[in-house]
Motif scaffolding. Structure first.
Motif, PDB file in Angstrom:
ATOM      1  N   SER A   1      12.570 -38.231   6.546  1.00 25.07           N
ATOM      2  CA  SER A   1      11.880 -37.165   6.958  1.00 25.07           C
ATOM      3  C   SER A   1      11.135 -37.143   8.235  1.00 25.07           C
ATOM      4  O   SER A   1      10.599 -38.260   8.250  1.00 25.07           O
ATOM      5  CB  SER A   1      10.748 -36.813   5.842  1.00 25.07           C
ATOM      6  N   ASP A   2      11.843 -36.732   9.288  1.00 29.77           N
ATOM      7  CA  ASP A   2      11.215 -36.625  10.672  1.00 29.77           C
ATOM      8  C   ASP A   2       9.597 -36.406  10.779  1.00 29.77           C
ATOM      9  O   ASP A   2       8.978 -36.734  11.788  1.00 29.77           O
ATOM     10  CB  ASP A   2      11.977 -36.132  11.585  1.00 29.77           C
ATOM     11  N   ASP A   3       9.223 -35.725   9.633  1.00 32.22           N
ATOM     12  CA  ASP A   3       7.835 -35.270   9.746  1.00 32.22           C
ATOM     13  C   ASP A   3       7.052 -36.051   8.798  1.00 32.22           C
ATOM     14  O   ASP A   3       5.656 -35.796   8.660  1.00 32.22           O
ATOM     15  CB  ASP A   3       7.723 -33.789   9.030  1.00 32.22           C
ATOM     16  N   ALA A   4       7.529 -36.827   8.017  1.00 32.87           N
ATOM     17  CA  ALA A   4       6.763 -37.668   6.920  1.00 32.87           C
ATOM     18  C   ALA A   4       5.977 -38.919   7.647  1.00 32.87           C
ATOM     19  O   ALA A   4       6.677 -39.779   8.657  1.00 32.87           O
ATOM     20  CB  ALA A   4       7.659 -38.330   5.898  1.00 32.87           C
ATOM     21  N   PRO A   5       4.792 -39.037   7.762  1.00 33.68           N
ATOM     22  CA  PRO A   5       3.867 -39.925   8.487  1.00 33.68           C
ATOM     23  C   PRO A   5       3.766 -41.205   7.859  1.00 33.68           C
ATOM     24  O   PRO A   5       3.558 -42.176   8.387  1.00 33.68           O
ATOM     25  CB  PRO A   5       2.503 -39.392   8.633  1.00 33.68           C
TER      26      PRO A   5
ATOM     27  N   PHE B   1      22.005 -36.585  24.691  1.00 33.07           N
ATOM     28  CA  PHE B   1      21.475 -35.224  24.408  1.00 33.07           C
ATOM     29  C   PHE B   1      22.033 -34.443  23.457  1.00 33.07           C
ATOM     30  O   PHE B   1      21.392 -33.769  22.956  1.00 33.07           O
ATOM     31  CB  PHE B   1      21.627 -34.744  25.898  1.00 33.07           C
ATOM     32  N   ILE B   2      23.406 -34.478  23.299  1.00 37.64           N
ATOM     33  CA  ILE B   2      24.186 -33.786  22.106  1.00 37.64           C
ATOM     34  C   ILE B   2      23.673 -34.237  20.706  1.00 37.64           C
ATOM     35  O   ILE B   2      23.184 -33.411  19.901  1.00 37.64           O
ATOM     36  CB  ILE B   2      25.676 -34.143  22.148  1.00 37.64           C
ATOM     37  N   THR B   3      23.231 -35.590  20.377  1.00 36.46           N
ATOM     38  CA  THR B   3      22.830 -36.078  19.482  1.00 36.46           C
ATOM     39  C   THR B   3      21.427 -35.648  19.048  1.00 36.46           C
ATOM     40  O   THR B   3      20.972 -35.573  18.225  1.00 36.46           O
ATOM     41  CB  THR B   3      23.281 -37.598  19.170  1.00 36.46           C
ATOM     42  N   ALA B   4      20.696 -35.405  20.349  1.00 32.33           N
ATOM     43  CA  ALA B   4      19.305 -35.170  20.287  1.00 32.33           C
ATOM     44  C   ALA B   4      19.107 -33.956  19.739  1.00 32.33           C
ATOM     45  O   ALA B   4      18.079 -33.545  18.907  1.00 32.33           O
ATOM     46  CB  ALA B   4      18.500 -35.446  21.699  1.00 32.33           C
TER      47      ALA B   4
ATOM     48  N   ALA C   1      16.082 -43.224  16.474  1.00 32.05           N
ATOM     49  CA  ALA C   1      15.087 -42.108  16.098  1.00 32.05           C
ATOM     50  C   ALA C   1      14.550 -42.225  14.749  1.00 32.05           C
ATOM     51  O   ALA C   1      13.527 -41.617  14.266  1.00 32.05           O
ATOM     52  CB  ALA C   1      15.758 -40.574  16.580  1.00 32.05           C
ATOM     53  N   ALA C   2      15.587 -42.456  13.679  1.00 33.19           N
ATOM     54  CA  ALA C   2      15.247 -42.317  12.452  1.00 33.19           C
ATOM     55  C   ALA C   2      14.399 -43.634  11.957  1.00 33.19           C
ATOM     56  O   ALA C   2      13.167 -43.291  11.347  1.00 33.19           O
ATOM     57  CB  ALA C   2      16.565 -42.792  11.416  1.00 33.19           C
ATOM     58  N   VAL C   3      14.420 -44.779  12.464  1.00 41.99           N
ATOM     59  CA  VAL C   3      13.481 -45.757  12.407  1.00 41.99           C
ATOM     60  C   VAL C   3      11.876 -45.562  13.169  1.00 41.99           C
ATOM     61  O   VAL C   3      11.038 -45.592  12.377  1.00 41.99           O
ATOM     62  CB  VAL C   3      14.098 -47.058  12.947  1.00 41.99           C
ATOM     63  N   ALA C   4      11.985 -44.685  14.032  1.00 40.65           N
ATOM     64  CA  ALA C   4      10.869 -44.554  14.753  1.00 40.65           C
ATOM     65  C   ALA C   4      10.097 -43.437  13.750  1.00 40.65           C
ATOM     66  O   ALA C   4       8.712 -43.443  13.879  1.00 40.65           O
ATOM     67  CB  ALA C   4      11.034 -43.986  16.145  1.00 40.65           C
ATOM     68  N   SER C   5      10.711 -42.688  12.937  1.00 37.99           N
ATOM     69  CA  SER C   5      10.026 -41.439  12.050  1.00 37.99           C
ATOM     70  C   SER C   5       9.836 -42.072  10.659  1.00 37.99           C
ATOM     71  O   SER C   5       9.070 -41.241  10.108  1.00 37.99           O
ATOM     72  CB  SER C   5      10.859 -40.309  12.374  1.00 37.99           C
TER      73      SER C   5
ATOM     74  N   PRO D   1       3.789 -35.838  20.491  1.00 33.41           N
ATOM     75  CA  PRO D   1       3.575 -35.466  19.061  1.00 33.41           C
ATOM     76  C   PRO D   1       4.652 -35.797  18.060  1.00 33.41           C
ATOM     77  O   PRO D   1       5.908 -36.043  18.617  1.00 33.41           O
ATOM     78  CB  PRO D   1       3.424 -33.962  19.193  1.00 33.41           C
ATOM     79  N   ARG D   2       4.261 -35.969  16.923  1.00 32.28           N
ATOM     80  CA  ARG D   2       5.172 -36.493  15.921  1.00 32.28           C
ATOM     81  C   ARG D   2       6.597 -35.541  15.927  1.00 32.28           C
ATOM     82  O   ARG D   2       7.710 -36.141  15.750  1.00 32.28           O
ATOM     83  CB  ARG D   2       4.813 -36.517  14.547  1.00 32.28           C
ATOM     84  N   ARG D   3       6.265 -34.376  15.937  1.00 31.24           N
ATOM     85  CA  ARG D   3       7.724 -33.502  15.912  1.00 31.24           C
ATOM     86  C   ARG D   3       8.494 -33.770  17.124  1.00 31.24           C
ATOM     87  O   ARG D   3       9.653 -33.135  17.059  1.00 31.24           O
ATOM     88  CB  ARG D   3       6.990 -32.017  16.089  1.00 31.24           C
ATOM     89  N   TRP D   4       8.192 -34.380  18.141  1.00 29.14           N
ATOM     90  CA  TRP D   4       8.947 -34.479  19.206  1.00 29.14           C
ATOM     91  C   TRP D   4       9.691 -35.962  19.249  1.00 29.14           C
ATOM     92  O   TRP D   4      10.254 -36.363  20.188  1.00 29.14           O
ATOM     93  CB  TRP D   4       8.254 -34.351  20.651  1.00 29.14           C
ATOM     94  N   ARG D   5       9.199 -36.839  18.241  1.00 23.62           N
ATOM     95  CA  ARG D   5       9.608 -38.181  18.362  1.00 23.62           C
ATOM     96  C   ARG D   5      11.076 -38.328  18.376  1.00 23.62           C
ATOM     97  O   ARG D   5      11.594 -39.270  18.964  1.00 23.62           O
ATOM     98  CB  ARG D   5       8.946 -38.886  17.351  1.00 23.62           C
ATOM     99  N   ALA D   6      11.818 -37.758  17.434  1.00 23.90           N
ATOM    100  CA  ALA D   6      13.181 -37.993  17.217  1.00 23.90           C
ATOM    101  C   ALA D   6      14.097 -37.529  18.648  1.00 23.90           C
ATOM    102  O   ALA D   6      14.769 -38.287  19.088  1.00 23.90           O
ATOM    103  CB  ALA D   6      13.889 -37.157  16.239  1.00 23.90           C
ATOM    104  N   ALA D   7      13.393 -36.495  19.115  1.00 25.60           N
ATOM    105  CA  ALA D   7      14.183 -35.970  20.506  1.00 25.60           C
ATOM    106  C   ALA D   7      13.916 -36.820  21.592  1.00 25.60           C
ATOM    107  O   ALA D   7      14.811 -37.189  22.318  1.00 25.60           O
ATOM    108  CB  ALA D   7      13.829 -34.423  20.767  1.00 25.60           C
ATOM    109  N   VAL D   8      12.702 -37.366  21.502  1.00 18.74           N
ATOM    110  CA  VAL D   8      12.190 -38.271  22.743  1.00 18.74           C
ATOM    111  C   VAL D   8      13.020 -39.725  22.401  1.00 18.74           C
ATOM    112  O   VAL D   8      13.593 -40.108  23.350  1.00 18.74           O
ATOM    113  CB  VAL D   8      10.502 -38.605  22.779  1.00 18.74           C
ATOM    114  N   ALA D   9      13.152 -39.871  21.401  1.00 14.89           N
ATOM    115  CA  ALA D   9      13.877 -41.421  21.171  1.00 14.89           C
ATOM    116  C   ALA D   9      15.257 -41.379  21.545  1.00 14.89           C
ATOM    117  O   ALA D   9      15.846 -42.350  22.207  1.00 14.89           O
ATOM    118  CB  ALA D   9      13.715 -41.753  19.500  1.00 14.89           C
TER     119      ALA D   9
END
Length: 417
Positions: A406-410, A277-280, A335-339, A142-150
């Protein structure tokens, strides 16, 4: 048949994170990144051995190191675009096969020319693997997890580097440098079959909107931020891969034996693992770009502290912080680019940022070798990498102020007024 995990993720189904097939697919992607990290760092561990066997200079060793990164620069751009066109799964597997085969062939090199050629071709797969794996993983959650997963996906790079350092301590003194490259057979015979079984086809040419690709990426809507992401990746990768390539040799130049020098490399990579993990956590809590500004600044200041000739315990701490800051910054950029971009541009955008950013990775081994060949000593390299990290912090501050992410902006960036 069950529905495509990628399709479900796009709808924001939060239960998908618990889906067994999805979890296995993300783990396979992460394992590919682990091997990517191993292959990136292994050269730095064998430089001294290559110089002893082939009688090459530091400048030539730097050139050999740069060849893999040159291949990565080309591979990242092409594979990112290719993954948007033909599918993530096909692109990922293709990159792994190229990487594994030509890295294995490095073990049979008869001289620096053959070795450099194999590293260059292996770099094509090496450079394509990170953007394609990250693009695929981003579509599986899901989009809300993308930054953490990246960011957690990118923990695989320093974990692979740590494996390279740990293997190098017993292997290189007893069996030489060549067995270090035979490890490339593992992803070819173990991970590729798993990928064929578990990776879904999440994207195809038929669902790519008209007008995508580099034309849209560098069009009026995304041009400035795309250039900024590329520039900050250049200086971040210069610092990270410069340290990864030269750290064991730099510490040997200060009077440390090979075994101890490899423990400093291990400290750098363990710091980078922790940094992932710290930066996640920081990215989720404070935002990807603000956290990356702090991470890059910490790395730069820590490396400058080496000029004060601190005691050994402090040197270890400095390299841990350098690993946290340099690699953590790059995780957050990804993570920023992915979102930041719409779905149909994600692979192209990641490939662009990492591909152009490889200019820094290509330059780092070569510049480091030149500085050593000129007799300027280890501190000249540490200053270069520290200043690169500080420039990254400055560029990210500009991104944060002018182009909030915005990590939530599609649908792309929120343009600041």
């Amino acid at each position: 048949m069950h529905s495509s995990p990628g399709a479900d993720a796009a709808t924001g189904d939060r239960t998908l994170v618990l889906h067994r097939g999805t979890a296995l697919a993300v783990i396979v992607c992460w394992l590919f990144v682990v091997f990517d990290g191993y292959d990136l760092i292994v050269y730095g561990n064998v430089i001294s051995s290559l110089q002893d066997e082939w009688g090459i200079s530091s400048a030539t060793a730097g050139t050999l190191g740069s060849l893999a990164f040159l291949g990565m620069m080309i591979g990242a751009v092409l594979a990112g675009r290719l993954s948007d066109a033909i599918g993530r799964k096909q692109a990922v597997i293709g990159c792994v096969v190229v990487l594994s085969v030509f890295t294995t062939l490095c073990a049979f090199a008869t001289g620096p020319i053959m070795f450099g050629a194999m590293r260059l071709i292996a770099g094509l797969g090496l450079g394509g693997l990170v953007p394609t794996s990250n693009a695929l993983a981003a579509e599986l959650v899901p989009r809300r997890w993308r930054a953490a997963v990246a960011t957690m996906m990118m923990s695989g790079v320093p974990i692979g580097g740590s494996i390279a350092a740990l293997l190098g301590i017993p292997v290189i003194p007893n069996w030489g440098w060549r067995p270090m490259f035979l490890f490339a057979l593992v992803p070819l015979f173990v991970l590729v079959p798993l990928a064929l079984k578990y990776l879904p086809n999440t994207h195809s040419k038929t669902d790519t909107p008209t007008g995508g690709g580099f034309r849209e990426l560098l069009g009026s809507r995304f041009r400035t931020i795309s250039i900024m992401f590329a520039l900050v990746t250049v200086v971040t990768l210069l610092a990270w891969y410069g340290l990864g390539t030269w750290l064991p040799k730099l510490m040997q130049n200060t009077g440390t034996d090979l075994g101890s020098a490899l423990t400093f490399a291990l400290a750098l990579n363990l710091g980078a693992v922790a940094g992932s993990f710290i930066t996640a956590w920081g990215g989720v809590r404070f935002g990807t770009v603000p956290t990356s500004i702090v991470a890059a600044f910490v790395a730069g200041v820590a490396l400058l502290a080496l000029l004060l000739s601190p005691p050994t315990a402090v040197v270890y701490a400095i390299f841990v912080l350098a690993g946290v800051g340099t690699h953590g910054t790059q995780c957050l950029i990804i993570a920023a680019v992915a979102s930041y971009y719409p779905d149909h541009l994600r692979g192209t955008a990641l490939g662009w940022a990492l591909g152009v950013g490889r200019i820094g990775a290509v330059a780092a081994p070569q510049i480091g070798g030149w500085l050593l060949a000129a007799g300027l000593g280890a501190n000249s390299n540490f200053i270069l990498f520290a200043v690169s990290a500080l420039i990254a912090s400055l560029l990210l501050t500009v991104v944060w102020k002018r182009f909030p992410v915005s990590d939530d902006a599609p649908r792309g960036p929120i343009m600041a007024h």
